[in-house]
Design a protein around this motif. Sequence first.
Motif, PDB file in Angstrom:
ATOM      1  N   GLN A   9      38.409  30.315  41.923  1.00  9.66           N
ATOM      2  CA  GLN A   9      38.310  31.254  43.196  1.00  9.66           C
ATOM      3  C   GLN A   9      38.900  31.983  43.145  1.00  9.66           C
ATOM      4  OE1 GLN A   9      41.312  28.543  45.124  1.00  9.66           O
ATOM      5  NE2 GLN A   9      39.588  27.389  45.936  1.00  9.66           N
ATOM      6  N   ALA A  10      37.869  33.235  43.817  1.00 10.59           N
ATOM      7  CA  ALA A  10      38.275  34.190  44.510  1.00 10.59           C
ATOM      8  C   ALA A  10      40.067  34.337  44.168  1.00 10.59           C
ATOM      9  CB  ALA A  10      37.577  35.245  45.505  1.00 10.59           C
ATOM     10  N   GLY A  11      40.053  36.192  43.623  1.00  7.95           N
ATOM     11  CA  GLY A  11      42.558  36.514  42.506  1.00  7.95           C
ATOM     12  C   GLY A  11      42.294  35.060  41.971  1.00  7.95           C
ATOM     13  N   ASP A  68      35.221  51.642  36.033  1.00  7.66           N
ATOM     14  CA  ASP A  68      35.739  51.283  37.273  1.00  7.66           C
ATOM     15  C   ASP A  68      36.111  49.989  37.812  1.00  7.66           C
ATOM     16  OD1 ASP A  68      34.857  55.198  38.204  1.00  7.66           O
ATOM     17  OD2 ASP A  68      35.948  54.544  36.478  1.00  7.66           O
ATOM     18  N   SER A  69      34.971  49.922  38.155  1.00  4.44           N
ATOM     19  CA  SER A  69      34.714  48.283  39.268  1.00  4.44           C
ATOM     20  C   SER A  69      36.066  47.602  38.460  1.00  4.44           C
ATOM     21  CB  SER A  69      33.154  47.251  38.929  1.00  4.44           C
ATOM     22  OG  SER A  69      32.909  47.375  38.031  1.00  4.44           O
ATOM     23  N   VAL A  70      36.287  47.408  37.068  1.00  8.69           N
ATOM     24  CA  VAL A  70      37.361  46.192  36.604  1.00  8.69           C
ATOM     25  C   VAL A  70      38.439  47.051  35.423  1.00  8.69           C
ATOM     26  CG1 VAL A  70      35.386  45.227  35.882  1.00  8.69           C
ATOM     27  CG2 VAL A  70      36.501  46.632  34.428  1.00  8.69           C
ATOM     28  N   LYS A  71      38.374  48.252  36.422  1.00 12.04           N
ATOM     29  CA  LYS A  71      39.351  49.216  35.969  1.00 12.04           C
ATOM     30  C   LYS A  71      41.074  48.559  36.531  1.00 12.04           C
ATOM     31  CE  LYS A  71      38.357  52.940  34.530  1.00 12.04           C
ATOM     32  NZ  LYS A  71      38.379  54.166  33.766  1.00 12.04           N
ATOM     33  N   GLY A  72      42.148  47.947  35.481  1.00 11.80           N
ATOM     34  CA  GLY A  72      43.410  48.091  36.062  1.00 11.80           C
ATOM     35  C   GLY A  72      43.485  46.168  36.379  1.00 11.80           C
ATOM     36  N   ARG A  73      42.339  45.302  36.516  1.00 11.94           N
ATOM     37  CA  ARG A  73      41.813  43.841  37.168  1.00 11.94           C
ATOM     38  C   ARG A  73      41.299  43.987  35.049  1.00 11.94           C
ATOM     39  NH1 ARG A  73      38.466  41.904  39.972  1.00 11.94           N
ATOM     40  NH2 ARG A  73      36.794  43.508  39.245  1.00 11.94           N
ATOM     41  N   PHE A  74      41.086  43.734  34.900  1.00 12.66           N
ATOM     42  CA  PHE A  74      40.269  43.118  33.022  1.00 12.66           C
ATOM     43  C   PHE A  74      41.054  43.670  31.835  1.00 12.66           C
ATOM     44  CE2 PHE A  74      35.675  41.931  34.727  1.00 12.66           C
ATOM     45  CZ  PHE A  74      36.435  40.678  35.689  1.00 12.66           C
ATOM     46  N   THR A  75      41.440  43.453  30.523  1.00 17.57           N
ATOM     47  CA  THR A  75      41.960  43.896  30.521  1.00 17.57           C
ATOM     48  C   THR A  75      41.093  43.045  28.579  1.00 17.57           C
ATOM     49  OG1 THR A  75      44.060  43.738  30.825  1.00 17.57           O
ATOM     50  CG2 THR A  75      44.163  44.286  28.182  1.00 17.57           C
ATOM     51  N   ILE A  76      40.517  44.661  27.678  1.00 21.43           N
ATOM     52  CA  ILE A  76      40.059  43.863  26.351  1.00 21.43           C
ATOM     53  C   ILE A  76      40.735  43.736  25.646  1.00 21.43           C
ATOM     54  CG2 ILE A  76      38.813  45.781  26.178  1.00 21.43           C
ATOM     55  CD1 ILE A  76      36.497  45.194  25.003  1.00 21.43           C
ATOM     56  N   ALA A  77      40.681  43.208  24.333  1.00 22.45           N
ATOM     57  CA  ALA A  77      42.125  43.066  23.147  1.00 22.45           C
ATOM     58  C   ALA A  77      41.082  42.929  22.158  1.00 22.45           C
ATOM     59  CB  ALA A  77      43.110  42.212  23.732  1.00 22.45           C
ATOM     60  N   ARG A  78      41.421  43.205  20.400  1.00 20.30           N
ATOM     61  CA  ARG A  78      40.708  42.606  19.536  1.00 20.30           C
ATOM     62  C   ARG A  78      41.838  42.014  18.670  1.00 20.30           C
ATOM     63  NH1 ARG A  78      36.708  46.866  17.189  1.00 20.30           N
ATOM     64  NH2 ARG A  78      36.580  44.928  15.899  1.00 20.30           N
ATOM     65  N   SER A 100      42.575  38.889  39.288  1.00 21.15           N
ATOM     66  CA  SER A 100      42.126  39.134  40.709  1.00 21.15           C
ATOM     67  C   SER A 100      40.247  39.298  40.702  1.00 21.15           C
ATOM     68  CB  SER A 100      42.458  40.386  40.611  1.00 21.15           C
ATOM     69  OG  SER A 100      43.713  40.520  40.645  1.00 21.15           O
ATOM     70  N   LEU A 101      40.058  38.598  39.945  1.00 15.21           N
ATOM     71  CA  LEU A 101      38.341  38.460  39.986  1.00 15.21           C
ATOM     72  C   LEU A 101      38.238  38.474  41.828  1.00 15.21           C
ATOM     73  CD1 LEU A 101      38.111  35.533  37.336  1.00 15.21           C
ATOM     74  CD2 LEU A 101      37.500  37.828  37.053  1.00 15.21           C
ATOM     75  N   ASN A 102      37.228  38.542  42.374  1.00 15.55           N
ATOM     76  CA  ASN A 102      36.176  38.970  42.996  1.00 15.55           C
ATOM     77  C   ASN A 102      34.380  38.092  42.924  1.00 15.55           C
ATOM     78  OD1 ASN A 102      33.959  41.030  42.852  1.00 15.55           O
ATOM     79  ND2 ASN A 102      36.472  42.572  42.609  1.00 15.55           N
ATOM     80  N   THR A 103      33.984  37.809  44.746  1.00 16.19           N
ATOM     81  CA  THR A 103      32.629  37.397  43.827  1.00 16.19           C
ATOM     82  C   THR A 103      31.700  37.891  43.398  1.00 16.19           C
ATOM     83  OG1 THR A 103      32.498  38.366  46.496  1.00 16.19           O
ATOM     84  CG2 THR A 103      33.063  35.690  46.104  1.00 16.19           C
ATOM     85  N   GLU A 104      32.108  39.700  43.786  1.00 18.79           N
ATOM     86  CA  GLU A 104      30.627  40.603  42.205  1.00 18.79           C
ATOM     87  C   GLU A 104      30.836  40.797  41.133  1.00 18.79           C
ATOM     88  OE1 GLU A 104      31.086  44.158  46.030  1.00 18.79           O
ATOM     89  OE2 GLU A 104      32.099  44.180  44.358  1.00 18.79           O
ATOM     90  N   GLY A 123      26.041  34.305  26.004  1.00 18.15           N
ATOM     91  CA  GLY A 123      26.138  34.767  26.677  1.00 18.15           C
ATOM     92  C   GLY A 123      26.845  33.496  27.912  1.00 18.15           C
ATOM     93  N   THR A 124      27.888  33.830  28.359  1.00 20.78           N
ATOM     94  CA  THR A 124      28.759  32.932  29.818  1.00 20.78           C
ATOM     95  C   THR A 124      29.172  33.083  30.738  1.00 20.78           C
ATOM     96  OG1 THR A 124      31.142  31.477  29.122  1.00 20.78           O
ATOM     97  CG2 THR A 124      30.942  33.702  28.239  1.00 20.78           C
ATOM     98  N   GLN A 125      28.514  32.108  31.619  1.00 15.80           N
ATOM     99  CA  GLN A 125      28.537  31.987  32.976  1.00 15.80           C
ATOM    100  C   GLN A 125      30.450  32.267  33.831  1.00 15.80           C
ATOM    101  OE1 GLN A 125      25.998  32.138  35.453  1.00 15.80           O
ATOM    102  NE2 GLN A 125      27.714  33.503  36.975  1.00 15.80           N
ATOM    103  N   VAL A 126      30.306  33.225  34.698  1.00 17.99           N
ATOM    104  CA  VAL A 126      31.394  33.338  35.178  1.00 17.99           C
ATOM    105  C   VAL A 126      31.130  33.629  36.281  1.00 17.99           C
ATOM    106  CG1 VAL A 126      33.510  35.287  36.108  1.00 17.99           C
ATOM    107  CG2 VAL A 126      32.937  34.417  33.722  1.00 17.99           C
ATOM    108  N   THR A 127      31.257  32.206  37.662  1.00 18.69           N
ATOM    109  CA  THR A 127      31.843  32.175  38.868  1.00 18.69           C
ATOM    110  C   THR A 127      32.508  32.410  39.608  1.00 18.69           C
ATOM    111  OG1 THR A 127      29.406  30.951  38.536  1.00 18.69           O
ATOM    112  CG2 THR A 127      30.173  30.697  40.547  1.00 18.69           C
ATOM    113  N   VAL A 128      32.754  33.475  40.725  1.00 16.97           N
ATOM    114  CA  VAL A 128      33.877  33.487  41.679  1.00 16.97           C
ATOM    115  C   VAL A 128      33.300  32.774  42.498  1.00 16.97           C
ATOM    116  CG1 VAL A 128      35.829  34.737  42.008  1.00 16.97           C
ATOM    117  CG2 VAL A 128      34.905  35.282  40.252  1.00 16.97           C
ATOM    118  N   SER A 129      34.016  32.429  43.281  1.00 22.66           N
ATOM    119  CA  SER A 129      33.618  31.642  44.861  1.00 22.66           C
ATOM    120  C   SER A 129      34.471  32.020  45.624  1.00 22.66           C
ATOM    121  CB  SER A 129      33.966  30.462  44.615  1.00 22.66           C
ATOM    122  OG  SER A 129      35.203  30.045  44.269  1.00 22.66           O
ATOM    123  N   SER A 130      34.221  32.227  47.093  1.00 18.87           N
ATOM    124  CA  SER A 130      35.105  32.466  47.892  1.00 18.87           C
ATOM    125  C   SER A 130      36.003  31.930  48.287  1.00 18.87           C
ATOM    126  CB  SER A 130      34.617  33.749  48.982  1.00 18.87           C
ATOM    127  OG  SER A 130      32.950  33.102  49.138  1.00 18.87           O
TER     128      SER A 130
END
Length: 124
Positions: free
Chosen positions: A13-15, A62-72, A85-89, A117-124
């Motif tokens: 879900q969103a958020g 820019d669209s994911v900065k502050g919400r996503f974190t990449i690590a290895r 903080s996922l959103n439908t976009e 690939g892996t599907q990510v679906t965010v519902s409102s």
Amino acid sequence: QVQLVESGGGLVQAGGSLKLSCAASRRTFSTYPMGWFRQAPGKEREFVAAIKWSGDSTYYADSVKGRFTIARDDAKSTVYLQMNSLNTEDTAVYYCAAQTLSGTLYDPSSFGDWGQGTQVTVSS
């Protein structure tokens, strides 16, 4: 060639949050910068995040900065993408890739090896 397998996608879900993982086939993956890209239906594949081989340098769209974190984790030959903080976009197929070619980290054509690939679906 580096074989990559993504996991961790799903419906949220969103958020909400998801954590994607990308397992590489060999330990020499530690020499390559790694990236995450995504592709939504009808849209071009776009850069999401990247991390240098040292792990000290990370880059984000820019669209994911502050919400996503990449690590290895080079010991596990795995790269992660923590998504908060996922959103439908953010709905898309997410791909991890190894930058085995020359070019910039933001350009998919610089990445020679890709996961399925892996599907990510965010519902409102």
